[in-house]
Design a protein around this motif. Structure first.
Motif, PDB file in Angstrom:
ATOM      1  N   PHE A 288       4.247  -9.713  -4.629  1.00  0.00           N
ATOM      2  CA  PHE A 288       3.927  -8.397  -5.179  1.00  0.00           C
ATOM      3  C   PHE A 288       2.934  -8.484  -6.338  1.00  0.00           C
ATOM      4  CE2 PHE A 288       8.236  -6.370  -3.842  1.00  0.00           C
ATOM      5  CZ  PHE A 288       7.790  -6.376  -2.529  1.00  0.00           C
ATOM      6  N   THR A 289       2.438  -9.696  -6.638  1.00  0.00           N
ATOM      7  CA  THR A 289       1.517  -9.868  -7.756  1.00  0.00           C
ATOM      8  C   THR A 289       0.304  -8.958  -7.600  1.00  0.00           C
ATOM      9  OG1 THR A 289       2.212 -12.172  -7.962  1.00  0.00           O
ATOM     10  CG2 THR A 289       0.156 -11.539  -9.056  1.00  0.00           C
ATOM     11  N   ASN A 290      -0.018  -8.215  -8.666  1.00  0.00           N
ATOM     12  CA  ASN A 290      -1.161  -7.285  -8.695  1.00  0.00           C
ATOM     13  C   ASN A 290      -1.035  -6.151  -7.680  1.00  0.00           C
ATOM     14  OD1 ASN A 290      -2.414  -8.918 -10.662  1.00  0.00           O
ATOM     15  ND2 ASN A 290      -3.338 -10.207  -9.064  1.00  0.00           N
ATOM     16  N   LYS A 291       0.139  -6.019  -7.078  1.00  0.00           N
ATOM     17  CA  LYS A 291       0.337  -4.945  -6.108  1.00  0.00           C
ATOM     18  C   LYS A 291       1.362  -3.930  -6.611  1.00  0.00           C
ATOM     19  CE  LYS A 291      -2.364  -6.737  -2.940  1.00  0.00           C
ATOM     20  NZ  LYS A 291      -2.788  -7.911  -3.673  1.00  0.00           N
ATOM     21  N   ILE A 292       2.436  -4.436  -7.190  1.00  0.00           N
ATOM     22  CA  ILE A 292       3.523  -3.576  -7.668  1.00  0.00           C
ATOM     23  C   ILE A 292       3.835  -3.977  -9.104  1.00  0.00           C
ATOM     24  CG2 ILE A 292       5.954  -2.963  -7.342  1.00  0.00           C
ATOM     25  CD1 ILE A 292       5.586  -3.431  -4.383  1.00  0.00           C
ATOM     26  N   PRO A 293       3.961  -3.008 -10.019  1.00  0.00           N
ATOM     27  CA  PRO A 293       4.232  -3.341 -11.437  1.00  0.00           C
ATOM     28  C   PRO A 293       5.445  -4.245 -11.581  1.00  0.00           C
ATOM     29  CG  PRO A 293       3.722  -1.021 -11.193  1.00  0.00           C
ATOM     30  CD  PRO A 293       3.838  -1.566  -9.791  1.00  0.00           C
ATOM     31  N   ASN A 294       5.311  -5.249 -12.439  1.00  0.00           N
ATOM     32  CA  ASN A 294       6.380  -6.203 -12.744  1.00  0.00           C
ATOM     33  C   ASN A 294       6.814  -7.023 -11.532  1.00  0.00           C
ATOM     34  OD1 ASN A 294       6.514  -5.227 -15.434  1.00  0.00           O
ATOM     35  ND2 ASN A 294       7.832  -3.545 -14.753  1.00  0.00           N
ATOM     36  N   PHE A 340      12.473  -4.233   3.493  1.00  0.00           N
ATOM     37  CA  PHE A 340      11.724  -3.653   4.605  1.00  0.00           C
ATOM     38  C   PHE A 340      10.251  -3.544   4.248  1.00  0.00           C
ATOM     39  CE2 PHE A 340      12.356  -0.235   8.101  1.00  0.00           C
ATOM     40  CZ  PHE A 340      12.007  -1.173   9.051  1.00  0.00           C
ATOM     41  N   VAL A 341       9.714  -4.541   3.570  1.00  0.00           N
ATOM     42  CA  VAL A 341       8.318  -4.547   3.171  1.00  0.00           C
ATOM     43  C   VAL A 341       7.615  -5.636   3.970  1.00  0.00           C
ATOM     44  CG1 VAL A 341       6.686  -4.756   1.271  1.00  0.00           C
ATOM     45  CG2 VAL A 341       8.933  -3.753   0.876  1.00  0.00           C
ATOM     46  N   ASN A 342       6.811  -5.255   4.960  1.00  0.00           N
ATOM     47  CA  ASN A 342       6.155  -6.209   5.831  1.00  0.00           C
ATOM     48  C   ASN A 342       4.642  -6.072   5.737  1.00  0.00           C
ATOM     49  OD1 ASN A 342       8.713  -7.002   7.013  1.00  0.00           O
ATOM     50  ND2 ASN A 342       8.676  -5.034   8.071  1.00  0.00           N
ATOM     51  N   THR A 343       3.934  -7.126   6.081  1.00  0.00           N
ATOM     52  CA  THR A 343       2.477  -7.087   6.207  1.00  0.00           C
ATOM     53  C   THR A 343       2.134  -7.227   7.687  1.00  0.00           C
ATOM     54  OG1 THR A 343       2.097  -8.003   4.009  1.00  0.00           O
ATOM     55  CG2 THR A 343       0.313  -8.224   5.604  1.00  0.00           C
ATOM     56  N   LEU A 344       1.507  -6.205   8.240  1.00  0.00           N
ATOM     57  CA  LEU A 344       1.166  -6.163   9.658  1.00  0.00           C
ATOM     58  C   LEU A 344      -0.351  -6.247   9.827  1.00  0.00           C
ATOM     59  CD1 LEU A 344       3.551  -3.254  10.741  1.00  0.00           C
ATOM     60  CD2 LEU A 344       3.970  -5.709  10.912  1.00  0.00           C
ATOM     61  N   LEU A 450      -4.198  -3.729   3.327  1.00  0.00           N
ATOM     62  CA  LEU A 450      -4.185  -5.028   3.984  1.00  0.00           C
ATOM     63  C   LEU A 450      -2.848  -5.717   3.860  1.00  0.00           C
ATOM     64  CD1 LEU A 450      -7.697  -6.474   3.040  1.00  0.00           C
ATOM     65  CD2 LEU A 450      -6.966  -5.444   5.184  1.00  0.00           C
ATOM     66  N   ARG A 451      -2.101  -5.410   2.801  1.00  0.00           N
ATOM     67  CA  ARG A 451      -0.817  -6.062   2.565  1.00  0.00           C
ATOM     68  C   ARG A 451       0.250  -5.010   2.257  1.00  0.00           C
ATOM     69  NH1 ARG A 451      -4.879  -8.946   0.208  1.00  0.00           N
ATOM     70  NH2 ARG A 451      -5.074 -11.166   0.780  1.00  0.00           N
ATOM     71  N   GLN A 452       1.520  -5.410   2.488  1.00  0.00           N
ATOM     72  CA  GLN A 452       2.637  -4.480   2.291  1.00  0.00           C
ATOM     73  C   GLN A 452       2.339  -3.129   2.954  1.00  0.00           C
ATOM     74  OE1 GLN A 452       1.648  -6.203  -0.938  1.00  0.00           O
ATOM     75  NE2 GLN A 452       2.951  -7.760  -0.021  1.00  0.00           N
ATOM     76  N   ASN A 453       1.956  -3.180   4.212  1.00  0.00           N
ATOM     77  CA  ASN A 453       1.560  -1.969   4.919  1.00  0.00           C
ATOM     78  C   ASN A 453       2.540  -1.570   6.010  1.00  0.00           C
ATOM     79  OD1 ASN A 453       1.097  -3.961   6.801  1.00  0.00           O
ATOM     80  ND2 ASN A 453      -1.146  -3.805   6.708  1.00  0.00           N
ATOM     81  N   GLY A 454       3.647  -2.283   6.138  1.00  0.00           N
ATOM     82  CA  GLY A 454       4.636  -1.939   7.153  1.00  0.00           C
ATOM     83  C   GLY A 454       5.987  -1.685   6.541  1.00  0.00           C
ATOM     84  N   GLY A 501       7.730   5.068  -0.028  1.00  0.00           N
ATOM     85  CA  GLY A 501       7.536   3.685  -0.418  1.00  0.00           C
ATOM     86  C   GLY A 501       7.275   3.506  -1.892  1.00  0.00           C
ATOM     87  N   PRO A 502       6.746   2.352  -2.285  1.00  0.00           N
ATOM     88  CA  PRO A 502       6.587   2.030  -3.705  1.00  0.00           C
ATOM     89  C   PRO A 502       5.643   2.973  -4.442  1.00  0.00           C
ATOM     90  CG  PRO A 502       6.397   0.056  -2.362  1.00  0.00           C
ATOM     91  CD  PRO A 502       6.393   1.215  -1.424  1.00  0.00           C
ATOM     92  N   GLN A 503       4.758   3.651  -3.715  1.00  0.00           N
ATOM     93  CA  GLN A 503       3.812   4.541  -4.389  1.00  0.00           C
ATOM     94  C   GLN A 503       4.476   5.792  -4.953  1.00  0.00           C
ATOM     95  OE1 GLN A 503       3.309   3.076  -1.488  1.00  0.00           O
ATOM     96  NE2 GLN A 503       1.696   1.637  -2.062  1.00  0.00           N
ATOM     97  N   GLY A 504       5.718   6.053  -4.580  1.00  0.00           N
ATOM     98  CA  GLY A 504       6.416   7.220  -5.105  1.00  0.00           C
ATOM     99  C   GLY A 504       6.667   8.262  -4.035  1.00  0.00           C
TER     100      GLY A 504
END
Length: 520
Positions: A288-294, A340-344, A450-454, A501-504
């Motif tokens: 989750f580096t640089n993708k999701i806070p903390n 349930f966080v996948n990269t497809l 590109l990542r964490q998109n599923g 999802g994580p975006q709210g």
């Protein structure tokens, strides 16, 4: 005047007892006719030392936890059989004039079973006794039912699987022979669930669930028992009936799962518990580096509750009453089912085009210096390499990038990171018939990244779940031939879901205020 008051109090007490029993019978309506999955029977033959049957012997079965007695007699063939008994541990005593008193202790009975306890009497006075320590035969020889039981000890001592939900009593199905759980899909809410499971190779969603003798989850209800789960702390035992079902079972051919709750005893007993999880106590996720806070998704999971049971003071001559109460709560908050966080692969990647990974920047080492291969060619961020071009240069393996100039190492416009279509004369190791079969079965993306998109189709995210479960059981024994039991159970699951999802939250179904939209 005092005499009149006493009579009035007696009438009031009698009316109160009558109303109490009427309510019990009313609430027990479904239980009276329910299948006896939460009861057991002890049967056997009483003989003398020569093996001859002993008729008219008095057989007393006493519950060791409650002191309740059931009295039956032997027939002309020496046979005896009890009425359905509440699950627990019993002592059996047989007495007959001219014979010693025979007793057996520690007879443990489990649900929907018939246990055999034969007794041989010895000549002597009834003031003398012969005691056998140990239980009835645990092999069920009275019918062809094949079953397996997980008892209270397992529920007390083993850890429970927790997803984004309460502790699930069905999670211990993993201990049952022949049980095959659902194929993992990463959705945290299904961890420990029996959803889409199967027993002994049967069909998925083909089992029926019973709770204190009444059906509460079966194939028609998609086995959604995790959404109305039996309170974990209140389970006395779970029995799985696997095949050769008796006539009392129905609805399905896939197996039967029965839960029996605890009852009160002649001593007060109980416990208070709390199982707490918080993201502040968790380590960050490297991916989750640089993708999701903390590097962590918000998570608070607090499963708390209390259970207590005991006797009701004997206020009338009408037998004994025992009660058990379990209150269970879950306060859950997150933004997405965290497992349930996948990269497809994206649509372009499924065609062999990985140019989306290229940023145009050259790769650098830990000190920020540009990286070159042994031939002096620059290596770019996101570059993929053709394994068929592998060779050794000065003792170092080296490869050419797909769509990169083999001399300069620079990207070729329109070709960089694109795997060309393979031909029989020019096969490519990264294109295969297996990939061609797999790609059409990969789910569509939930979001264009590109990542964490599923996040699992429609992303059944749980912003908030507040589960409240109440269970109350009461058992009353009028005499050795008549007893009743009633279990009241309520499960309330207000939920705020589908938050994107994580975006709210992008769409909110607030189950706490708009229950008709609550999609649980």
């Amino acid at each position: 005047m005092p005499k009149w008051e006493g009579a009035g109090m007696k009438r009031t007490l009698s009316v109160g007892v009558f109303l109490f029993l009427s309510v019990l019978v009313a609430f027990s309506g479904s239980s009276v006719y329910a299948q006896q999955a939460d009861r057991a029977v002890i049967t056997g033959i009483v003989t003398d030392s020569s093996g001859a049957p002993v008729p008219d012997a008095k057989v007393t079965i006493t519950g060791q936890e409650t002191g309740s007695k059931t009295i039956v007699g032997t027939n002309s063939a020496g046979n005896y059989s009890t009425p359905p008994l509440t699950l627990g541990t019993y002592t059996l005593e047989v007495e007959k004039e001219g014979f010693k008193l025979a007793s057996s202790h520690g007879i443990v009975v489990t649900g929907a079973q018939t246990y055999r306890q034969d007794v041989q009497l010895q000549l002597g006075s009834v003031t003398q006794s012969v005691t056998v320590e140990g239980g009835a035969e645990q092999l069920n020889t009275e019918n062809a039912t094949v079953s397996h039981t997980i008892g209270e000890t397992y529920y007390r001592d083993l850890p429970a699987v927790m997803g984004s939900d309460i502790r699930l009593a069905e999670s211990l199905l993993q201990l049952q022979p022949g049980f095959v759980p659902m194929q993992p899909n990463g959705d945290a809410i299904f961890r420990g669930s029996q959803f889409t499971s199967r027993i002994n190779g049967g069909q998925t969603m083909a089992t029926e669930n019973w709770f204190d003798g009444a059906a509460f989850g079966y194939a028609e209800g998609h086995q959604g028992t995790q959404e109305s789960s039996v309170p974990y702390t209140s389970v006395q035992e779970m029995t799985v009936v696997e095949n050769t079902f008796s006539a009392q079972y129905g609805h399905t051919s896939g197996g039967f799962i029965t839960y029996t709750t605890k009852s009160g005893t002649d001593q007060f007993h109980g416990n208070v518990y709390n199982f707490f999880t918080n993201d502040k106590l968790d380590a960050g996720n490297f991916f989750f580096t640089n993708k999701i806070p903390n590097k962590k998704l918000p998570l608070t999971q607090d499963n708390w509750g209390a259970a207590i049971g005991g006797p009701v003071p004997k206020i009338t001559k009408w037998g004994k009453t025992f009660w058990f109460v379990n209150v269970d709560g879950l306060d859950y908050h997150s933004t997405v089912n965290t497992g349930f966080v996948n990269t497809l692969p994206t649509p372009l990647q499924r065609q062999g085009d990985f140019s989306e990974f290229l940023t145009g920047a050259q790769a650098v080492d830990a000190n920020g210096k540009p990286i070159f291969d042994v031939l002096g060619r620059p290596i770019f961020q996101g570059e993929i390499f053709n394994p068929s071009t592998t060779r050794i240069v000065n003792g170092v393996p080296v490869r050419d990038g797909y769509g990169f100039n083999s001399t300069t190492g620079l990207p070729i416009s329109g070709q960089a990171n694109v795997i060309p279509n393979a031909t029989s004369s020019n096969p490519d190791p990264l294109l295969s018939s297996l990939a061609a079969f797999t790609i059409p079965n990969i789910p569509a993306l939930d979001r264009n990244t590109l990542r964490q998109n599923g996040f699992g189709g429609n992303s059944d995210d749980n912003n908030k779940i507040n589960v409240r479960t109440w269970l109350f059981r009461i058992d009353h024994t009028f005499n050795s031939k008549f007893s009743i039991s009633n279990t009241y159970y309520q499960n309330n699951r207000p939920r705020t879901a589908h938050c994107g999802g994580p975006q709210g939250c992008t769409k909110v179904n607030n189950g706490q205020k708009e229950y008709e939209k609550n999609n649980t």
